[in-house]
Motif scaffolding. Structure first.
Motif, PDB file in Angstrom:
ATOM      1  N   GLU A   1      10.000   3.217   3.910  1.00 38.10           N
ATOM      2  CA  GLU A   1      10.154   3.317   5.368  1.00 38.10           C
ATOM      3  C   GLU A   1       9.448   4.563   5.895  1.00 38.10           C
ATOM      4  O   GLU A   1       8.809   4.537   6.961  1.00 38.10           O
ATOM      5  N   GLU A   2       9.560   5.698   5.130  1.00 34.27           N
ATOM      6  CA  GLU A   2       8.886   6.913   5.586  1.00 34.27           C
ATOM      7  C   GLU A   2       7.363   6.728   5.576  1.00 34.27           C
ATOM      8  O   GLU A   2       6.669   7.190   6.488  1.00 34.27           O
ATOM      9  N   GLU A   3       6.855   6.068   4.555  1.00 35.43           N
ATOM     10  CA  GLU A   3       5.402   5.829   4.490  1.00 35.43           C
ATOM     11  C   GLU A   3       4.924   4.953   5.634  1.00 35.43           C
ATOM     12  O   GLU A   3       3.880   5.201   6.265  1.00 35.43           O
ATOM     13  N   LEU A   4       5.728   3.918   5.956  1.00 40.25           N
ATOM     14  CA  LEU A   4       5.361   3.043   7.076  1.00 40.25           C
ATOM     15  C   LEU A   4       5.396   3.792   8.383  1.00 40.25           C
ATOM     16  O   LEU A   4       4.546   3.601   9.270  1.00 40.25           O
ATOM     17  N   ALA A   5       6.424   4.672   8.547  1.00 41.72           N
ATOM     18  CA  ALA A   5       6.523   5.447   9.785  1.00 41.72           C
ATOM     19  C   ALA A   5       5.329   6.388   9.921  1.00 41.72           C
ATOM     20  O   ALA A   5       4.777   6.578  11.011  1.00 41.72           O
ATOM     21  N   LYS A   6       4.937   7.009   8.792  1.00 42.09           N
ATOM     22  CA  LYS A   6       3.789   7.913   8.831  1.00 42.09           C
ATOM     23  C   LYS A   6       2.507   7.154   9.200  1.00 42.09           C
ATOM     24  O   LYS A   6       1.689   7.623  10.005  1.00 42.09           O
ATOM     25  N   MET A   7       2.304   5.969   8.623  1.00 42.28           N
ATOM     26  CA  MET A   7       1.121   5.171   8.954  1.00 42.28           C
ATOM     27  C   MET A   7       1.118   4.743  10.406  1.00 42.28           C
ATOM     28  O   MET A   7       0.080   4.756  11.086  1.00 42.28           O
ATOM     29  N   GLU A   8       2.294   4.404  10.928  1.00 46.35           N
ATOM     30  CA  GLU A   8       2.384   4.029  12.339  1.00 46.35           C
ATOM     31  C   GLU A   8       2.075   5.214  13.235  1.00 46.35           C
ATOM     32  O   GLU A   8       1.421   5.064  14.293  1.00 46.35           O
ATOM     33  N   HIS A   9       2.538   6.421  12.825  1.00 43.05           N
ATOM     34  CA  HIS A   9       2.242   7.621  13.603  1.00 43.05           C
ATOM     35  C   HIS A   9       0.730   7.887  13.644  1.00 43.05           C
ATOM     36  O   HIS A   9       0.168   8.214  14.695  1.00 43.05           O
ATOM     37  N   LEU A  10       0.082   7.756  12.475  1.00 45.44           N
ATOM     38  CA  LEU A  10      -1.370   7.947  12.431  1.00 45.44           C
ATOM     39  C   LEU A  10      -2.106   6.914  13.271  1.00 45.44           C
ATOM     40  O   LEU A  10      -3.066   7.229  13.984  1.00 45.44           O
ATOM     41  N   ARG A  11      -1.631   5.669  13.219  1.00 48.18           N
ATOM     42  CA  ARG A  11      -2.272   4.618  14.008  1.00 48.18           C
ATOM     43  C   ARG A  11      -2.107   4.894  15.501  1.00 48.18           C
ATOM     44  O   ARG A  11      -3.040   4.715  16.292  1.00 48.18           O
ATOM     45  N   GLN A  12      -0.925   5.354  15.885  1.00 52.77           N
ATOM     46  CA  GLN A  12      -0.689   5.667  17.290  1.00 52.77           C
ATOM     47  C   GLN A  12      -1.554   6.849  17.732  1.00 52.77           C
ATOM     48  O   GLN A  12      -2.093   6.868  18.853  1.00 52.77           O
ATOM     49  N   GLY A  13      -1.707   7.847  16.825  1.00 50.56           N
ATOM     50  CA  GLY A  13      -2.568   8.982  17.160  1.00 50.56           C
ATOM     51  C   GLY A  13      -4.022   8.551  17.337  1.00 50.56           C
ATOM     52  O   GLY A  13      -4.712   9.045  18.226  1.00 50.56           O
ATOM     53  N   ALA A  14      -4.466   7.637  16.484  1.00 49.86           N
ATOM     54  CA  ALA A  14      -5.845   7.154  16.624  1.00 49.86           C
ATOM     55  C   ALA A  14      -6.029   6.414  17.947  1.00 49.86           C
ATOM     56  O   ALA A  14      -7.061   6.570  18.620  1.00 49.86           O
TER      57      ALA A  14
END
Length: 422
Positions: free
Chosen positions: A348-361
């Motif tokens: 879940e933490e890895e998915l949240a981190k990937m979503e954060h990066l995607r949102q930043g992009a």
């Protein structure tokens, strides 16, 4: 009537001397000779063969003649050199056709002393240095087969002929020379000058050199241009036909209706597929489970041993587990549950981190697009301001020009009025 080969050889020598000083090519020179010479076809053929052969085999014949003059230490004259070249050609390439008698007659018709010296020198060196020198011009096999062997076959007869020439020289037989033109005296005219006027000197006619005619191709357009024009016309017509065909026909991608042939093929394929289906065929019934499950399965020795090994491993695992529990060990189910929960949490933490990066992009792309729009708007405003300033300056310059023109016109009127008052 047999041709006089001695006179023909002299004529060939004169023609070669003329060709050496003329500017014509060999073919043009021979054509001119044929036009002006009136002789039989056999004599004409012999003459043309000798002249063309001496020119074509010049390198081969010059080796013999130059070496002969070098050893004798004599001064090289054109007439002597030409007659030696002709005799060398006849001895090398035409002796089989002429024969020894005709060849001897030709030698006796020329300067016997020179012919005796040259023929002796030529045939004495056939087996020494001549083959090596000729091999530099032609192939070794050709020189051996077609040049040296025929000459060696004729050498005994030529030695007899050389002996006859030597006897003629020793016996004092007069050597035939060309006819010398004798001066014919004329009587003096002692009368009056009027009675015996001096004849006018006829103008010296200088024969004009035959120039090479201008080729007729200079006055014709090149064929390549006509071929290119025809190809252009054909290509143009072909392109027009293709254009008309394309305009008259409809593209296949826009035609939704299928042709009759296509519908027939589709119907045939559908019939084949339907024929493979068997809805009304017989279906076998599975026997009741009590009939086949109740019957024991007879195992072989290998299957029995495998089953025994599996049971032994299961019992060993159970015993080890019981001993572990007796020693105070715990159940591994709690640990497995904790491990599963931690893996789920990490995922879940890895998915949240990937979503954060995607949102930043996404935010970065949006900000870049907005910045690009702001820069474009700012550039437009700058351009608009510059245009307004240019228009203002242009208007100011026009007003300034009008004011200066008006002041100039008023000054001119004042000066005119001042002049009129005075």
């Amino acid at each position: 009537m047999a041709p006089n080969y001695g006179a023909l050889v002299k004529e060939a020598i004169e023609l070669l001397d003329k060709l050496a000083v003329s500017k014509l090519t060999l073919d043009d020179f021979l054509d001119e000779v044929i036009e002006h010479q009136e002789m039989e076809s056999l004599q004409q053929t012999f003459l043309l063969e000798v002249v063309s052969g001496c020119v074509e085999r010049k390198r081969l014949l010059d080796i013999i003649v130059d070496t002969f003059y070098g050893q004798k230490g004599q001064c090289l004259s054109r007439s002597d050199r030409t007659q030696f070249v002709v005799i060398c050609y006849l001895a090398t390439f035409s002796l089989d056709d002429l024969g020894i008698q005709v060849f001897g007659h030709i030698l006796k018709s020329l300067d016997i002393k020179k012919m005796h010296s040259f023929i002796s020198f030529f045939f004495d060196n056939l087996t020494t240095w001549i083959p090596d020198e000729w091999n530099t011009v032609y192939d070794v096999a050709y020189v051996e087969e077609y040049l040296i062997r025929p000459l060696l076959r004729w050498r005994p007869d030529v030695e007899i002929l050389v002996g006859q020439l030597a006897v003629m020289l020793e016996g004092g037989i007069p050597i035939k020379k060309g006819l010398i033109k004798v001066t014919e005296p004329q009587e003096f005219c002692f009368g009056k000058r009027r009675q015996c006027p001096r004849p006018p000197t006829p103008p010296q006619i200088v024969p004009a050199e035959k120039h090479k005619p201008v080729p007729s191709s200079n006055y014709r357009a090149p064929k390549e241009k006509e071929v290119i024009e025809e190809m252009k016309q054909k290509n143009h017509q072909m392109s027009e036909e293709l254009l008309r065909e394309a305009n008259s026909k409809v593209f296949r991608c826009t035609n939704t209706q299928k042709s009759e042939q296509t519908e027939k093929i589709m119907a045939k394929i559908q019939e084949e597929m339907d024929s493979k289906l068997k809805f009304d065929s017989f279906q076998s019934m599975v026997p009741p489970p009590s009939t086949w499950r109740s019957q024991p399965v007879r195992l072989n020795k290998a299957a029995v041993k495998r089953q025994k090994v599996v049971e032994d491993r299961r019992l060993q695992a159970e015993l080890e587990k019981m001993e572990y529990l007796q020693k105070g060990g715990g159940e591994s189910s709690a640990f497995l549950q904790w491990q599963t929960e931690m893996k789920q949490k990490d995922l879940e933490e890895e998915l949240a981190k990937m979503e954060h990066l995607r949102q930043g992009a996404r935010n970065t792309d949006k900000e870049a697009a907005q910045a690009k729009v702001r820069i474009a708007e700012r550039n437009q405003r700058t351009v608009q301001l510059m245009k307004e300033e240019m228009a203002t300056l242009r208007q100011h310059d026009m007003n300034k020009c009008r004011t200066s023109e008006q002041s100039t016109a008023s000054d001119e009127e004042t000066d005119t009025h001042f002049v009129c008052v005075h």
